[in-house]
Write an enzyme that holds these catalytic residues in place. Structure first.
Site, PDB file in Angstrom:
ATOM      1  N   ASP A  62       6.764 -23.294   5.623  1.00 34.97           N
ATOM      2  CA  ASP A  62       7.047 -23.380   7.047  1.00 34.97           C
ATOM      3  C   ASP A  62       8.561 -23.288   7.140  1.00 34.97           C
ATOM      4  OD1 ASP A  62       7.871 -24.377   9.582  1.00 34.97           O
ATOM      5  OD2 ASP A  62       5.889 -25.222   9.857  1.00 34.97           O
ATOM      6  N   HIS A  63       9.058 -22.155   7.607  1.00 31.30           N
ATOM      7  CA  HIS A  63      10.505 -21.931   7.442  1.00 31.30           C
ATOM      8  C   HIS A  63      11.345 -22.913   8.265  1.00 31.30           C
ATOM      9  CE1 HIS A  63      10.269 -19.586  11.198  1.00 31.30           C
ATOM     10  NE2 HIS A  63      11.577 -19.667  11.249  1.00 31.30           N
ATOM     11  N   HIS A 117       5.420 -25.124  13.144  1.00 36.78           N
ATOM     12  CA  HIS A 117       6.811 -25.546  13.361  1.00 36.78           C
ATOM     13  C   HIS A 117       6.925 -26.783  14.263  1.00 36.78           C
ATOM     14  CE1 HIS A 117       7.289 -21.733  11.570  1.00 36.78           C
ATOM     15  NE2 HIS A 117       7.345 -20.999  12.653  1.00 36.78           N
ATOM     16  N   ASP A 164       0.819 -19.775  16.619  1.00 36.66           N
ATOM     17  CA  ASP A 164       2.072 -19.228  16.090  1.00 36.66           C
ATOM     18  C   ASP A 164       3.153 -20.299  15.939  1.00 36.66           C
ATOM     19  OD1 ASP A 164       3.690 -17.009  15.253  1.00 36.66           O
ATOM     20  OD2 ASP A 164       4.725 -17.122  17.183  1.00 36.66           O
ATOM     21  N   ARG A 203       0.823  -1.211   0.000  1.00 40.30           N
ATOM     22  CA  ARG A 203       0.000   0.000   0.000  1.00 40.30           C
ATOM     23  C   ARG A 203       0.863   1.269   0.000  1.00 40.30           C
ATOM     24  NH1 ARG A 203      -5.414  -0.011   2.438  1.00 40.30           N
ATOM     25  NH2 ARG A 203      -4.786  -1.984   3.308  1.00 40.30           N
TER      26      ARG A 203
HETATM   27  C1  BG6 Z   1       7.826 -17.552  13.445  1.00 38.70           C
HETATM   28  C2  BG6 Z   1       6.938 -17.089  14.576  1.00 38.70           C
HETATM   29  O1  BG6 Z   1       7.109 -18.353  12.560  1.00 38.70           O
HETATM   30  O2  BG6 Z   1       8.904 -18.297  13.984  1.00 38.70           O
HETATM   31  C3  BG6 Z   1       7.726 -16.260  15.559  1.00 38.70           C
HETATM   32  O3  BG6 Z   1       5.875 -16.311  14.044  1.00 38.70           O
HETATM   33  C4  BG6 Z   1       8.934 -17.025  16.041  1.00 38.70           C
HETATM   34  O4  BG6 Z   1       6.922 -15.878  16.654  1.00 38.70           O
HETATM   35  C5  BG6 Z   1       9.728 -17.562  14.866  1.00 38.70           C
HETATM   36  O5  BG6 Z   1       9.727 -16.141  16.818  1.00 38.70           O
HETATM   37  C6  BG6 Z   1      10.825 -18.479  15.323  1.00 38.70           C
HETATM   38  O6  BG6 Z   1      11.647 -18.782  14.250  1.00 38.70           O
HETATM   39  P1  BG6 Z   1      13.201 -19.065  14.457  1.00 38.70           P
HETATM   40  O7  BG6 Z   1      13.678 -19.416  13.091  1.00 38.70           O
HETATM   41  O8  BG6 Z   1      13.791 -17.787  15.004  1.00 38.70           O
HETATM   42  O9  BG6 Z   1      13.305 -20.175  15.428  1.00 38.70           O
END
Ligand code: BG6
Length: 516
Positions: free
Chosen positions: A205-206, A268, A263, A72
């Site tokens: 999902d990182h 995760h 979250d 935006r």
């Molecule tokens: C994110 C969450 O997906 O993962 C955050 O939204 C969290 O709240 C984060 O802090 C943690 O990721 P990492 O890679 O720092 O362990």
């Protein structure tokens, strides 16, 4: 020790509009345009910008890679480029060396995602970019947006014909949270599937991009020694912990409605559990791997809402000291309701009702503002059947295999050994594999995941049914807690290991949380 280099052969998904047979150089590094919705946001600057800069530096993506940002706020192309460059510099850890240059083509379009005109402008911008590389109308639509915005964007991508280019492929990357609950997760799946086919959808999902998480596959399925022990005959229980020192920062708007279960657990932590518990897939490819994860989720026993306290504990941080610095409690954070009931900590027991895991509890915990940042999976084995050394000095400890996800990445095995001397004295010792011994620096997960999207490899992305199953697993916890607000919040001080109730919870099970 010298680094082991395994040749990497990217897979390209076959067939249909994603459909072209691609070969050679283009197969490995297909030219494509990354279209980022939510381009002025934190995720773009903190995670995407450095990942893109590293991939370009390492020659992992085509030099014809282009970026179009949409958001935006007003910004020129040059300002957007500077914004990304700033993010790449600021968020590249020193161990990673210098980030690379951004590609020559970086464009920015300001507008409202609900305005059809924005998509017309996007279309002509893509036409201009793709006109210079005939035959490669390859597009990645990256939703770095709050989930409410996703359905509108997806609908317009469909209506305007952007999702099915005639010469090339289109893929959509969807960030978490994937919906707010089971129903909204299903709705989002339906909306995505009304425009894209499942093989075009990349739910990110990182955690799956982390090297140490991918190493769980290798540890389990490339080694013969662990798998025979990986079951209820030998494993007493499993502990999975993701402990964070950070608070919620400026994310109250999102976190107040999300809390720790949405979250961290829905995504995760359940992913870590699935990788630990799954059966060997028939092949290391997307559908085979994801099918096994879905089976694990399906086997998780529904948590009884009316007996939630036997299965889960919640917490919320109060003020305290983290890393030597005083920090406010959750309720004092910017834009948080001073009487908020949002949990920032949870510990949950999962029972997996299948042949391999019957009777082996998985204790999973995560929290914000805890004493240290540590993520690990610990497999605690059963004690020996007969105490042969009961007269020895020292206590006999169970064997523990620890998969250290971060920050001290590695794998270690704890076992007992005799201390040299004339008396039988026993002590725990460790076999340790520190990940940094492999030489190459460990990158953030986004590099790998973005690259996999360009290659059309969905192995490290969650499938639609998987996301829904994960919602099914956490739904009773959410319902039970949201139906009965906590009366003891805040119940742990920042900088501690969480609420005392979590310790008592495990003591009742005859076990203790591991020291992280
Ligand atoms: C994110 C969450 O997906 O993962 C955050 O939204 C969290 O709240 C984060 O802090 C943690 O990721 P990492 O890679 O720092 O362990």
């Amino acid at each position: 020790m010298s680094a082991v280099v395994v040749p990497f052969e990217p897979r390209v998904e076959p067939a249909a509009s994603d459909d072209r047979e691609v070969r050679g150089e283009e197969e490995a590094r297909p030219p494509c345009t990354l279209v980022i919705f939510g381009a002025s946001g934190d995720l773009t600057r903190r995670l995407l910008a450095p990942a893109i800069a590293h991939l370009l530096r390492d020659g992992a993506v085509s030099p014809d890679f282009a970026i179009v940002g949409l958001a935006r706020s007003e910004m020129s192309d040059a300002e957007f480029r500077a914004y990304l460059e700033g993010g790449a510099r600021e968020f590249t850890p020193p161990t990673q060396g210098r980030p690379g240059e951004l590609p020559p083509t970086v464009r920015y379009l300001a507008g409202d995602f609900g305005d059809p005109g924005l998509y017309d402008r996007l279309k002509s911008t893509l036409d201009q970019i793709e006109g210079k590389r005939p035959g490669s109308r390859n597009r990645i639509f990256y939703m770095a947006t709050p989930p409410e915005a996703d359905p509108t964007i997806v609908k317009f991508l469909g209506d305007k014909g952007l999702a099915s280019p005639d010469q090339g492929w289109a893929r959509v990357v969807v960030e978490k949270p994937f919906g707010h609950d089971l129903q909204s997760g299903k709705d989002l799946n339906d909306e995505l599937r009304s425009v894209f086919k499942e093989r075009q959808i990349y739910r990110i999902d990182h955690y799956l991009g982390k090297e140490t998480v991918q190493n769980i596959f290798v540890l389990r399925f490339a080694n013969g020694v662990f798998e025979p022990l990986w079951n209820n005959r030998y494993v007493d229980h499993v502990q999975i912990a993701v402990s964070e020192t950070v608070g919620i920062g400026h994310r109250a708007g999102y976190y107040e409605g999300a809390g720790i279960v949405r979250d961290m657990f829905q995504n995760h932590l359940l992913q870590l559990l699935c990788l630990t518990a799954m059966e060997p897939p028939v092949a290391f490819e997307a559908d085979a791997v994801r099918a096994e994860k879905v089976k694990v989720l399906q086997s998780i026993r529904p948590i009884p809402e009316n007996a939630i306290d036997e299965w889960a504990v919640r917490g919320q941080y109060g003020p305290g000291v983290v890393g030597g610095k005083k920090v406010p409690g959750y309720r004092e954070e910017e834009k948080v309701d001073p009487a908020s009931g949002t949990p920032t900590y949870a510990a949950v027991k999962f029972a997996i009702d299948n042949w391999r895991w019957a009777g082996v509890p998985f204790y999973v915990r995560s929290g914000k503002r805890l004493a240290e940042r540590v993520s690990e999976i610990a497999i605690e084995f059963k004690r020996v059947p007969h105490p042969l050394f009961s007269k020895a000095v020292g206590t006999l400890n169970p064997n523990v295999l620890r998969v250290r996800i971060q920050p001290d990445e590695g794998v270690s095995l704890k076992f007992d050994a005799k201390i040299p001397g004339t008396v039988m004295q026993i002590q725990s010792v460790y076999m340790d594999f520190p990940y940094n011994k492999l030489g190459a620096p460990i990158q953030g997960g986004y590099e790998r995941l973005l690259l996999d999207v360009t290659h059309g490899d969905q192995t490290l992305f969650t499938r639609g049914d998987e996301v829904e199953q994960a919602w099914r697993v956490v739904s009773p916890i959410l319902r039970a807690w949201e139906g009965h607000p906590a009366t003891d919040f805040p119940n742990y001080a920042s900088g501690t290991w969480g609420p005392e109730s979590a310790d008592r919870f495990l003591e009742r099970e005859g076990r203790r949380w591991r020291t992280l």
